[in-house]
Design a protein around this motif. Structure first.
Motif, PDB file in Angstrom:
ATOM      1  N   ASP A  12      21.161 -25.448 -42.758  1.00 41.86           N
ATOM      2  CA  ASP A  12      21.720 -26.502 -43.602  1.00 41.86           C
ATOM      3  C   ASP A  12      23.113 -26.127 -44.133  1.00 41.86           C
ATOM      4  OD1 ASP A  12      19.395 -27.888 -43.036  1.00 41.86           O
ATOM      5  OD2 ASP A  12      18.495 -27.550 -45.002  1.00 41.86           O
ATOM      6  N   PRO A  13      23.322 -24.914 -44.677  1.00 44.70           N
ATOM      7  CA  PRO A  13      24.678 -24.545 -45.099  1.00 44.70           C
ATOM      8  C   PRO A  13      25.677 -24.474 -43.935  1.00 44.70           C
ATOM      9  CG  PRO A  13      23.076 -23.106 -46.155  1.00 44.70           C
ATOM     10  CD  PRO A  13      22.337 -23.921 -45.129  1.00 44.70           C
ATOM     11  N   LEU A  14      25.230 -24.003 -42.767  1.00 46.38           N
ATOM     12  CA  LEU A  14      26.137 -23.960 -41.615  1.00 46.38           C
ATOM     13  C   LEU A  14      26.563 -25.365 -41.202  1.00 46.38           C
ATOM     14  CD1 LEU A  14      24.409 -21.187 -39.478  1.00 46.38           C
ATOM     15  CD2 LEU A  14      26.742 -21.081 -40.403  1.00 46.38           C
ATOM     16  N   GLU A  15      25.629 -26.294 -41.247  1.00 47.89           N
ATOM     17  CA  GLU A  15      25.966 -27.683 -40.923  1.00 47.89           C
ATOM     18  C   GLU A  15      26.984 -28.236 -41.920  1.00 47.89           C
ATOM     19  OE1 GLU A  15      24.798 -30.058 -38.408  1.00 47.89           O
ATOM     20  OE2 GLU A  15      24.462 -28.135 -37.438  1.00 47.89           O
ATOM     21  N   ARG A  16      26.792 -27.944 -43.202  1.00 45.69           N
ATOM     22  CA  ARG A  16      27.738 -28.415 -44.224  1.00 45.69           C
ATOM     23  C   ARG A  16      29.095 -27.731 -44.079  1.00 45.69           C
ATOM     24  NH1 ARG A  16      23.183 -27.775 -47.331  1.00 45.69           N
ATOM     25  NH2 ARG A  16      23.993 -25.914 -48.360  1.00 45.69           N
ATOM     26  N   LEU A  17      29.099 -26.468 -43.672  1.00 47.01           N
ATOM     27  CA  LEU A  17      30.339 -25.711 -43.495  1.00 47.01           C
ATOM     28  C   LEU A  17      31.220 -26.350 -42.424  1.00 47.01           C
ATOM     29  CD1 LEU A  17      31.944 -23.178 -44.299  1.00 47.01           C
ATOM     30  CD2 LEU A  17      30.570 -21.889 -42.656  1.00 47.01           C
ATOM     31  N   ALA A  18      30.584 -26.934 -41.413  1.00 47.97           N
ATOM     32  CA  ALA A  18      31.282 -27.690 -40.361  1.00 47.97           C
ATOM     33  C   ALA A  18      32.251 -26.831 -39.546  1.00 47.97           C
ATOM     34  CB  ALA A  18      31.989 -28.915 -40.945  1.00 47.97           C
ATOM     35  N   LEU A  19      31.944 -25.542 -39.400  1.00 45.08           N
ATOM     36  CA  LEU A  19      32.682 -24.682 -38.482  1.00 45.08           C
ATOM     37  C   LEU A  19      31.831 -24.527 -37.226  1.00 45.08           C
ATOM     38  CD1 LEU A  19      33.926 -21.849 -40.880  1.00 45.08           C
ATOM     39  CD2 LEU A  19      35.257 -23.760 -39.953  1.00 45.08           C
ATOM     40  N   PRO A  20      32.472 -24.330 -36.070  1.00 45.95           N
ATOM     41  CA  PRO A  20      31.676 -24.152 -34.853  1.00 45.95           C
ATOM     42  C   PRO A  20      30.724 -22.957 -34.973  1.00 45.95           C
ATOM     43  CG  PRO A  20      33.976 -24.533 -34.305  1.00 45.95           C
ATOM     44  CD  PRO A  20      33.907 -24.323 -35.791  1.00 45.95           C
ATOM     45  N   TYR A  21      29.451 -23.200 -34.689  1.00 47.00           N
ATOM     46  CA  TYR A  21      28.445 -22.145 -34.717  1.00 47.00           C
ATOM     47  C   TYR A  21      27.402 -22.452 -33.658  1.00 47.00           C
ATOM     48  CZ  TYR A  21      24.683 -24.995 -36.635  1.00 47.00           C
ATOM     49  OH  TYR A  21      23.707 -25.939 -36.779  1.00 47.00           O
ATOM     50  N   CYS A  22      26.622 -21.431 -33.307  1.00 48.90           N
ATOM     51  CA  CYS A  22      25.430 -21.646 -32.491  1.00 48.90           C
ATOM     52  C   CYS A  22      24.431 -20.542 -32.787  1.00 48.90           C
ATOM     53  CB  CYS A  22      25.739 -21.747 -31.001  1.00 48.90           C
ATOM     54  SG  CYS A  22      26.508 -20.325 -30.236  1.00 48.90           S
ATOM     55  N   ILE A  23      23.167 -20.940 -32.774  1.00 46.22           N
ATOM     56  CA  ILE A  23      22.058 -20.016 -32.986  1.00 46.22           C
ATOM     57  C   ILE A  23      21.801 -19.293 -31.678  1.00 46.22           C
ATOM     58  CG2 ILE A  23      19.602 -19.859 -33.538  1.00 46.22           C
ATOM     59  CD1 ILE A  23      20.028 -22.598 -35.033  1.00 46.22           C
ATOM     60  N   ARG A 113      27.578 -24.748 -26.174  1.00 50.26           N
ATOM     61  CA  ARG A 113      26.403 -24.852 -27.047  1.00 50.26           C
ATOM     62  C   ARG A 113      25.734 -26.211 -26.872  1.00 50.26           C
ATOM     63  NH1 ARG A 113      29.121 -25.863 -32.995  1.00 50.26           N
ATOM     64  NH2 ARG A 113      30.493 -27.523 -32.283  1.00 50.26           N
ATOM     65  N   ARG A 114      24.491 -26.273 -27.298  1.00 51.41           N
ATOM     66  CA  ARG A 114      23.693 -27.494 -27.147  1.00 51.41           C
ATOM     67  C   ARG A 114      23.160 -27.932 -28.507  1.00 51.41           C
ATOM     68  NH1 ARG A 114      20.154 -25.831 -21.817  1.00 51.41           N
ATOM     69  NH2 ARG A 114      21.951 -25.367 -20.506  1.00 51.41           N
ATOM     70  N   ARG A 115      23.113 -29.213 -28.701  1.00 49.59           N
ATOM     71  CA  ARG A 115      22.564 -29.769 -29.937  1.00 49.59           C
ATOM     72  C   ARG A 115      21.061 -29.951 -29.751  1.00 49.59           C
ATOM     73  NH1 ARG A 115      24.444 -29.751 -35.060  1.00 49.59           N
ATOM     74  NH2 ARG A 115      23.607 -31.497 -36.216  1.00 49.59           N
ATOM     75  N   ILE A 116      20.276 -29.433 -30.678  1.00 52.44           N
ATOM     76  CA  ILE A 116      18.826 -29.582 -30.608  1.00 52.44           C
ATOM     77  C   ILE A 116      18.325 -30.219 -31.894  1.00 52.44           C
ATOM     78  CG2 ILE A 116      18.482 -27.659 -29.004  1.00 52.44           C
ATOM     79  CD1 ILE A 116      17.492 -26.020 -31.474  1.00 52.44           C
ATOM     80  N   LEU A 118      15.479 -30.083 -34.763  1.00 53.51           N
ATOM     81  CA  LEU A 118      14.491 -29.202 -35.394  1.00 53.51           C
ATOM     82  C   LEU A 118      13.734 -30.001 -36.437  1.00 53.51           C
ATOM     83  CD1 LEU A 118      16.691 -26.005 -35.898  1.00 53.51           C
ATOM     84  CD2 LEU A 118      14.861 -26.314 -34.245  1.00 53.51           C
ATOM     85  N   GLY A 119      12.798 -30.786 -35.991  1.00 52.51           N
ATOM     86  CA  GLY A 119      11.994 -31.573 -36.912  1.00 52.51           C
ATOM     87  C   GLY A 119      12.799 -32.578 -37.703  1.00 52.51           C
ATOM     88  N   GLY A 120      13.729 -33.257 -37.041  1.00 53.63           N
ATOM     89  CA  GLY A 120      14.539 -34.268 -37.709  1.00 53.63           C
ATOM     90  C   GLY A 120      15.904 -33.784 -38.136  1.00 53.63           C
ATOM     91  N   ALA A 121      16.125 -32.487 -38.145  1.00 55.18           N
ATOM     92  CA  ALA A 121      17.432 -31.928 -38.475  1.00 55.18           C
ATOM     93  C   ALA A 121      18.070 -31.394 -37.200  1.00 55.18           C
ATOM     94  CB  ALA A 121      17.293 -30.794 -39.488  1.00 55.18           C
ATOM     95  N   GLY A 122      19.372 -31.561 -37.076  1.00 56.45           N
ATOM     96  CA  GLY A 122      20.065 -31.065 -35.906  1.00 56.45           C
ATOM     97  C   GLY A 122      20.618 -29.674 -36.140  1.00 56.45           C
ATOM     98  N   ALA A 123      20.759 -28.936 -35.050  1.00 60.72           N
ATOM     99  CA  ALA A 123      21.359 -27.606 -35.092  1.00 60.72           C
ATOM    100  C   ALA A 123      21.971 -27.325 -33.731  1.00 60.72           C
ATOM    101  CB  ALA A 123      20.309 -26.552 -35.432  1.00 60.72           C
ATOM    102  N   TRP A 124      22.930 -26.427 -33.696  1.00 55.77           N
ATOM    103  CA  TRP A 124      23.573 -26.005 -32.462  1.00 55.77           C
ATOM    104  C   TRP A 124      22.922 -24.719 -31.977  1.00 55.77           C
ATOM    105  CZ3 TRP A 124      26.585 -29.192 -29.920  1.00 55.77           C
ATOM    106  CH2 TRP A 124      27.264 -30.203 -30.618  1.00 55.77           C
ATOM    107  N   ILE A 125      22.629 -24.667 -30.688  1.00 56.58           N
ATOM    108  CA  ILE A 125      22.002 -23.487 -30.092  1.00 56.58           C
ATOM    109  C   ILE A 125      22.864 -23.011 -28.922  1.00 56.58           C
ATOM    110  CG2 ILE A 125      20.518 -24.842 -28.574  1.00 56.58           C
ATOM    111  CD1 ILE A 125      18.342 -22.692 -29.122  1.00 56.58           C
ATOM    112  N   ALA A 126      22.912 -21.706 -28.753  1.00 56.98           N
ATOM    113  CA  ALA A 126      23.667 -21.120 -27.645  1.00 56.98           C
ATOM    114  C   ALA A 126      23.031 -21.506 -26.318  1.00 56.98           C
ATOM    115  CB  ALA A 126      23.706 -19.597 -27.787  1.00 56.98           C
ATOM    116  N   PRO A 127      23.824 -21.581 -25.254  1.00 60.80           N
ATOM    117  CA  PRO A 127      23.244 -21.884 -23.948  1.00 60.80           C
ATOM    118  C   PRO A 127      22.338 -20.744 -23.482  1.00 60.80           C
ATOM    119  CG  PRO A 127      25.575 -21.344 -23.734  1.00 60.80           C
ATOM    120  CD  PRO A 127      25.278 -21.405 -25.202  1.00 60.80           C
ATOM    121  N   PRO A 128      21.360 -21.043 -22.632  1.00 59.83           N
ATOM    122  CA  PRO A 128      20.401 -20.009 -22.220  1.00 59.83           C
ATOM    123  C   PRO A 128      21.064 -18.834 -21.503  1.00 59.83           C
ATOM    124  CG  PRO A 128      20.131 -21.979 -20.879  1.00 59.83           C
ATOM    125  CD  PRO A 128      21.069 -22.332 -21.989  1.00 59.83           C
TER     126      PRO A 128
END
Length: 183
Positions: A12-23, A113-116, A118-128
């Motif tokens: 949630d804080p990373l999404e608000r920060l709005a800088l490029p990130y990926c898990i 990165r890919r948008r996924i 997570l139970g109604g919330a979006g997050a960025w994930i690294a490619p496999p």
């Protein structure tokens, strides 16, 4: 709706920060392969010195430990392997933030990165492919079988760009680790 706990305390804080990130790391490996418990979340983040104040606002001192500004600047100045931890006080859950500024593979991960959901919330994930390459690097550095299992599960459950992966494995000298995972 926020991301599921305990990930929400960082996503949630990373999404608000709005800088490029990926898990990445075991959380990403769990998304692509077999879920497993983890003690932290690994994140690639494109952070610059001018973003430190925004980072502190997204992760306030009352709820998180964030290293001092001087330590963040030292990590940002590294030519490679810049990283720092953020710790959520209440849960003691930790995020390892890997800085993308000087690492070509991190930059590639952010570009792919890919948008996924997570139970109604979006997050960025690294490619496999990135997840696999990092797992192979960790395997070379520490030898833990958990990385072998993660790579095997990702390969079994997710389509990957084998040509890219094999080029990068060769370029990074990870052939022994790759053979261990696919053998």
């Amino acid at each position: 709706m926020p991301a599921p706990e305990p990930l929400a305390v960082f996503i949630d804080p990373l999404e608000r920060l709005a800088l490029p990130y990926c898990i990445t790391g075991s959380v990403a490996a769990s998304v692509y392969g077999e879920p497993r418990l983890t003690a932290d979340i690994d994140v690639v983040l494109l952070l610059r010195a001018e973003n430190i104040a925004a980072l502190r606002a997204a992760f306030p001192e009352s709820a998180y430990y964030v290293p001092p500004d001087e330590a963040l600047r030292v990590e940002l100045a590294r030519s490679s392997r810049g990283m720092f931890n953020v710790i959520h006080h209440t849960s003691q859950f930790k995020a390892d933030l890997y800085l993308a500024a000087h690492e070509p593979l991190h930059a590639w991960a952010l570009d792919h990165r890919r948008r996924i959901d997570l139970g109604g919330a979006g997050a960025w994930i690294a490619p496999p492919e990135y997840v696999i390459l990092r797992k192979l690097e960790y395997l070379r550095e520490g030898g833990s079988d958990k990385h072998v299992r993660d790579v095997r599960f990702v390969l079994a459950a997710t389509e990957v760009d084998r040509a890219f992966l094999e080029r990068e494995i060769e370029r990074r000298g990870l052939q022994d680790q790759w053979r261990r995972c696919i053998g």
